[in-house]
Design an enzyme around this catalytic site. Structure first.
Site, PDB file in Angstrom:
ATOM      1  N   TYR A   6       5.095  22.619  50.843  1.00 58.37           N
ATOM      2  CA  TYR A   6       5.546  21.436  51.585  1.00 58.37           C
ATOM      3  C   TYR A   6       5.412  20.154  50.755  1.00 58.37           C
ATOM      4  CZ  TYR A   6       5.579  24.360  55.795  1.00 58.37           C
ATOM      5  OH  TYR A   6       5.832  25.339  56.718  1.00 58.37           O
ATOM      6  N   LYS A  21       0.911  36.128  49.376  1.00 55.23           N
ATOM      7  CA  LYS A  21       1.939  37.101  48.991  1.00 55.23           C
ATOM      8  C   LYS A  21       1.797  37.384  47.492  1.00 55.23           C
ATOM      9  CE  LYS A  21       5.351  38.390  50.819  1.00 55.23           C
ATOM     10  NZ  LYS A  21       5.636  39.795  51.265  1.00 55.23           N
ATOM     11  N   ASP A  36       2.976  38.964  55.390  1.00 51.90           N
ATOM     12  CA  ASP A  36       3.912  39.626  56.305  1.00 51.90           C
ATOM     13  C   ASP A  36       3.186  40.701  57.127  1.00 51.90           C
ATOM     14  OD1 ASP A  36       3.576  40.844  53.839  1.00 51.90           O
ATOM     15  OD2 ASP A  36       5.484  41.886  53.875  1.00 51.90           O
ATOM     16  N   ASP A  61       1.274  27.779  58.694  1.00 55.21           N
ATOM     17  CA  ASP A  61       2.140  27.130  59.672  1.00 55.21           C
ATOM     18  C   ASP A  61       2.718  28.192  60.617  1.00 55.21           C
ATOM     19  OD1 ASP A  61       3.604  25.225  60.932  1.00 55.21           O
ATOM     20  OD2 ASP A  61       4.934  24.765  59.261  1.00 55.21           O
ATOM     21  N   ASP A 102       1.259  29.635  64.656  1.00 56.83           N
ATOM     22  CA  ASP A 102       2.113  29.598  65.843  1.00 56.83           C
ATOM     23  C   ASP A 102       2.199  30.969  66.508  1.00 56.83           C
ATOM     24  OD1 ASP A 102       2.567  26.925  65.596  1.00 56.83           O
ATOM     25  OD2 ASP A 102       4.733  27.070  65.905  1.00 56.83           O
TER      26      ASP A 102
END
Ligand code: NAD
Length: 369
Positions: free
Chosen positions: A141, A192, A225, A249, A253
């Protein structure tokens, strides 16, 4: 000792839920738990209306000077067309950046009384108590270059840069290990590393710190994942999950949905520890936004805001017992069957924002008597 709090209620339901946090603070003061000094200021759309900025320099100075900032929510359709730099969210981003709030802590707790409000089966979520720790000031970001360029043939190319340094990874991993030691002593680190160099450095840095200073904490690694899948399959296997800005992020959620309603989720964002005072800059806020659809109607659930105050008591003021009592009061109120509309069964009776705040405070007084 008097704790200094800056209150930034913001827009929409922000001021409504903040009023219930203030009610709780007054009760804690009256019961004799601690003394609080509060200041308040504008942030977001209301700051834009008054000063044409999302947060003033004066409010930033107060935030720097406070022991902690309590933040409501910002934004709404009224400000959809204001300039990018002065949009309501810019106030929150400025606070995070200038206060160096790199560690975002989001607990996902599923109260047994609310297990049926989750989209997952009761046995999967009932009694869930995990924490997602998200790195908040680095990664893709913020990495440079970050741009959209036009190529010679007229095509466009967009670039975002995922970048992390060893100190950035080390300081968030340290928070994770410290948190785990106060909980069930387990950290799951997620990245990852199978396809990203930043993931390789992330894993190696977390491992090195673990070996050097936190070998007593159980550490495991899961690819982001796979972790997303595990979060909805069997979330109770986790204690503290630590991950980067982007994966955090998304995964936080997902974790939010486990608990049933946005109106239930508190969060804390912490900065580095000051070596001398041992204090951290900190901002506490509900995860939800300004909910324009219900603003001004007295319908907002104040539990996420009150839970954020409980986190503030625990992490900024060293009032762990008062924080436990406040969280217990919330659990008891829910167990008694009281509900705001967002967590009530369809057609069932619901109470409003002040009704829920009053019930929590009454229960808090009863438990702390
Ligand atoms: P939202 O979180 O405001 O609302 C989503 C849904 O959840 C709405 O139906 C709302 O009524 C409900 N809801 C949220 N909090 C609730 C509560 N405490 N009690 C009961 N119901 C609640 O998200 P949105 O609708 O996508 O965004 C609305 C505005 O908030 C936008 O301007 C957005 O940019 C802003 N926003 C701000 C923050 C923040 O201040 N940190 C975070 C997210 C969104």
């Amino acid at each position: 000792m008097t704790h200094k709090l800056l209150l930034l209620p913001g827009d929409g339901i922000g001021p409504e839920v903040m009023a219930e946090a203030e009610k709780t603070l007054r009760a804690l003061k009256e019961i004799g738990i601690a003394s609080f000094e509060t200041e308040r200021d504008l942030v977001g759309g209301c700051a834009y209306d008054a000063h044409k900025v999302a947060i003033t320099e004066d409010a930033m100075r107060r935030a720097e000077e406070a022991d902690a900032v309590l933040f409501g929510a910002v934004g709404g359709p009224k400000w959809d067309k204001v300039g990018y730099d002065v949009r309501p969210e810019a106030g929150l981003l400025r606070l995070r950046k200038d206060l160096g709030l790199f560690a975002n802590i989001r607990p996902a707790i599923c109260y047994p009384a609310l297990a049926d409000a989750s989209s997952l089966k009761r046995e999967v979520v009932e009694g869930l108590d995990i924490v997602i720790l998200r790195e908040l000031t680095g990664g893709v970001y913020f990495g440079e270059p970050k741009e959209i360029v036009t190529l010679e043939n007229g095509d466009k190319r967009a670039v975002d840069t995922q970048v992390y340094t060893t100190p950035e990874i080390e300081r968030i991993a340290r928070v994770a290990f410290e948190l785990a030691r106060k909980r069930r002593n387990k950290v799951t680190s997620s990245d990852k590393r199978n396809v990203m160099k930043s993931g390789v450095l992330w894993t190696n840095t977390v491992n090195a710190l673990h070996q050097a200073e936190y070998a007593d904490v159980k550490l495991e690694h899961q690819l982001a994942d796979a972790l997303g899948m595990q979060l909805v399959r069997w979330p109770k296997q986790f204690d503290v999950i630590v991950t980067d800005n982007l994966f955090g992020d998304m995964l936080s959620d997902v974790a939010a949905m486990l608990t049933g309603s946005l109106g239930m989720l508190p969060s804390a964002s912490l900065g580095a520890e000051d070596k001398k005072s041992k204090k951290r800059k900190a901002l506490y806020e509900p995860v939800h936004g300004s909910a324009p659809d219900i603003a001004g109607k007295g319908l907002a659930n104040p539990i996420a805001m009150i839970g954020s105050l409980a986190m503030c008591l625990r992490y900024s003021f060293g009032l762990g017992e008062a924080a436990d009592a406040l969280e217990k009061a919330v659990a008891n109120v829910l167990a008694s069957g009281l509900r705001t509309k967002d967590i009530a069964a369809p057609g069932a009776n619901a109470i409003g924002t002040t009704g829920m705040g009053d019930a929590v405070v009454t229960e808090l007084r009863r438990t702390l008597k």
